[in-house]
Write an enzyme that holds these catalytic residues in place. Structure first.
Site, PDB file in Angstrom:
ATOM      1  CD  GLU A  88      59.556  15.406   6.113  1.00 23.88           C
ATOM      2  OE1 GLU A  88      59.309  14.465   6.868  1.00 23.88           O
ATOM      3  OE2 GLU A  88      59.886  15.263   4.938  1.00 23.88           O
ATOM      4  CB  CYS A 125      68.126  20.267   4.065  1.00 25.36           C
ATOM      5  SG  CYS A 125      67.200  20.186   2.525  1.00 25.36           S
ATOM      6  CB  CYS A 169      56.670  21.889  -4.526  1.00 25.87           C
ATOM      7  SG  CYS A 169      57.691  22.757  -5.741  1.00 25.87           S
ATOM      8  CB  CYS A 192      60.174  18.122 -10.596  1.00 27.07           C
ATOM      9  SG  CYS A 192      60.688  19.823 -10.908  1.00 27.07           S
ATOM     10  CB  CYS A 221      60.364  16.065  -6.919  1.00 25.98           C
ATOM     11  SG  CYS A 221      60.360  16.802  -5.272  1.00 25.98           S
ATOM     12  CG  ASN A 266      67.321   9.456  -2.779  1.00 23.50           C
ATOM     13  OD1 ASN A 266      68.044   8.520  -2.480  1.00 23.50           O
ATOM     14  ND2 ASN A 266      67.707  10.713  -2.706  1.00 23.50           N
ATOM     15  CB  CYS A 298      66.916  14.662  -2.723  1.00 23.72           C
ATOM     16  SG  CYS A 298      68.321  15.618  -2.271  1.00 23.72           S
TER      17      CYS A 298
HETATM   18  N1  SAH Z   1      62.661  23.471  -5.764  1.00 26.21           N
HETATM   19  C1  SAH Z   1      64.079  23.567  -5.577  1.00 26.21           C
HETATM   20  C2  SAH Z   1      64.583  23.016  -4.268  1.00 26.21           C
HETATM   21  C3  SAH Z   1      64.024  21.713  -3.740  1.00 26.21           C
HETATM   22  S1  SAH Z   1      64.569  20.213  -4.462  1.00 26.21           S
HETATM   23  C4  SAH Z   1      64.798  22.938  -6.740  1.00 26.21           C
HETATM   24  O1  SAH Z   1      64.138  22.387  -7.622  1.00 26.21           O
HETATM   25  O2  SAH Z   1      66.011  23.031  -6.816  1.00 26.21           O
HETATM   26  C5  SAH Z   1      66.245  20.005  -4.027  1.00 26.21           C
HETATM   27  C6  SAH Z   1      66.967  19.053  -4.982  1.00 26.21           C
HETATM   28  O3  SAH Z   1      66.548  17.698  -4.806  1.00 26.21           O
HETATM   29  C7  SAH Z   1      66.691  19.407  -6.435  1.00 26.21           C
HETATM   30  O4  SAH Z   1      67.845  19.390  -7.208  1.00 26.21           O
HETATM   31  C8  SAH Z   1      65.750  18.301  -6.812  1.00 26.21           C
HETATM   32  O5  SAH Z   1      65.733  18.144  -8.185  1.00 26.21           O
HETATM   33  C9  SAH Z   1      66.305  17.128  -6.066  1.00 26.21           C
HETATM   34  N2  SAH Z   1      65.386  15.977  -5.979  1.00 26.21           N
HETATM   35  C10 SAH Z   1      64.041  16.018  -5.965  1.00 26.21           C
HETATM   36  N3  SAH Z   1      63.537  14.783  -5.938  1.00 26.21           N
HETATM   37  C11 SAH Z   1      64.569  13.924  -5.922  1.00 26.21           C
HETATM   38  C12 SAH Z   1      64.695  12.496  -5.882  1.00 26.21           C
HETATM   39  N4  SAH Z   1      63.617  11.708  -5.822  1.00 26.21           N
HETATM   40  N5  SAH Z   1      65.925  11.970  -5.863  1.00 26.21           N
HETATM   41  C13 SAH Z   1      66.999  12.760  -5.890  1.00 26.21           C
HETATM   42  N6  SAH Z   1      66.964  14.100  -5.927  1.00 26.21           N
HETATM   43  C14 SAH Z   1      65.759  14.681  -5.961  1.00 26.21           C
END
Ligand code: SAH
Length: 374
Positions: free
Chosen positions: A111, A124, A131, A135, A138, A310, A353
């Protein structure tokens, strides 16, 4: 979960399929393309001409490159393909945010999100399908790593997104905050950034590009040595105990190492590192966390981006309340730390995100109905 080794690019690339037996032209570096045109008996300047067609003029066929000799076009067409990710589904949020679900040649889906804000239009960009970083907050992490994107697939998102701009709109900024960990795919991110920033490519100022990483220390150092792009570090915790749990890569690069590396990074004048911090109720959003964050970032030219969590189906966290986020921000401000609150964009189309995965299955079902510009 076991910590992954970020230096090993263990993810397979796209499996060659019968319709993709030829290499992808968009993956070539300038030097590789020069070698290819030389092999066709042509002079090197033809490579720049082709790059201009690909990245400035948005061509996606050799036939379109009408100022190239016909023989060169025919030879290249026999040796390479030019693919642009196909937009399988597009949705538009009430705030103008557009989410594009892109189908790659082997059927993988990624996406990209177009985010207009004031006089900026930010894209974006995804760097991997899925991935491996795991995390916990995420949604993309739930997919696991499907595969790395090629440089051409990273750049192809920009080519595809340009076709979904409104009249008069142009992309001004790029953030690598889509699916994937860009620094776990540095061998393709690097060539993609080169084509984005070079005069022969898209000519984007590196100041308008932000690479976001969960904190792969060696690749972070390499990135800033190679490109003058902005760095965003997804920090999300102020103790190893919490970060180990929510961002397991911390077991490999614990906070002291990550923060120490950030402090040593060679930053250009007036540049700062952005630290992203997803606010998770009762997990990382206490006053003591805010105070630790102030102390931790004191040696660094830093700014903090507080991100509203989110939620997605099956997520084991709740977002901090607005009042809590503002209370946390106030402590950072008292500690002379710049902190902004990231407003969620494109929520009504699940483009925010962490939501890029949640609708994947559903969007897959929508593919057959073609592009729907809601
Ligand atoms: N892998 C990279 C880039 C992708 S994530 C990184 O970790 O930075 C981009 C951003 O979105 C990161 O800061 C991540 O922590 C955040 N993110 C991921 N899941 C999220 C969620 N459910 N709500 C809000 N932010 C989130």
């Amino acid at each position: 979960m076991t910590a992954v080794n970020p230096e090993t690019e263990f993810a397979p690339m796209a499996r060659p399929s019968p319709h993709q037996a030829r290499p992808e032209l968009r993956d070539l570096t300038l030097a590789e393309l020069e070698a290819a045109v030389n092999q066709c008996g042509e002079r090197s300047f033809r490579a720049r001409q082709i790059m201009a067609w690909l990245w400035k003029r948005g061509a996606d066929s050799f036939a379109a490159m009408h100022d190239l000799p016909a023989a060169l076009r025919a030879t290249l067409a026999a040796r390479f393909t030019i693919g642009t990710p196909e937009v399988a589904y597009a949705a538009r949020a009430t705030d103008g945010t557009r989410k594009l679900l892109l189908a790659l040649a082997d059927g993988e889906r990624i996406e990209s999100v177009i985010i207009p804000a004031g006089d900026r239009v930010t894209l974006c960009v995804s760097s991997q399908a899925g991935c491996a970083m795991g995390c916990e907050f995420c949604a993309t992490a739930r997919m696991g790593l499907r595969r790395n994107l090629g440089a051409g697939e990273i750049l192809g998102q920009i080519v595809a997104a340009r076709r979904y701009l409104d009249p008069g709109e142009t992309l001004t900024n790029y953030v690598f905050m889509g699916m994937g960990e860009p620094l776990a795919n540095y061998s393709r991110l690097g060539p993609a950034l080169a084509a984005m920033t070079a005069a022969w490519g898209m000519g984007v100022s590196p100041r308008r590009i932000t690479v976001s990483t969960v904190g792969l220390v060696p690749a972070m150092e390499r990135l800033l040595a190679d490109f003058e792009v902005n760095l965003a570090v997804s920090l999300h915790a102020t103790t190893d105990a919490v970060r180990d749990r929510i961002a397991p890569i911390n077991r490999r690069f614990p906070l002291a190492e990550l923060i120490g590396a950030c402090a040593r990074l060679p930053l250009k004048r007036r540049r700062r590192i952005t630290f992203e911090y997803v606010m998770l109720a009762g997990v990382n959003d206490g006053d003591d966390d805010a105070r630790r964050l102030v102390r931790m970032l004191a040696p660094i030219r830093a700014k903090v981006n507080l991100i509203m969590f989110n939620p997605f189906a099956g997520a084991s966290f709740a977002p901090s309340s607005r009042a809590r986020v503002e209370g946390f921000q106030a402590i950072l401000h008292q500690g002379n730390l710049t902190a902004t609150i990231r407003e969620s964009r494109g929520r009504d189309i699940a483009a925010a995100c962490g939501q890029l995965y949640a609708e994947r299955a559903e969007a897959g079902a929508a593919t057959n109905s073609g592009s729907a510009r809601a």
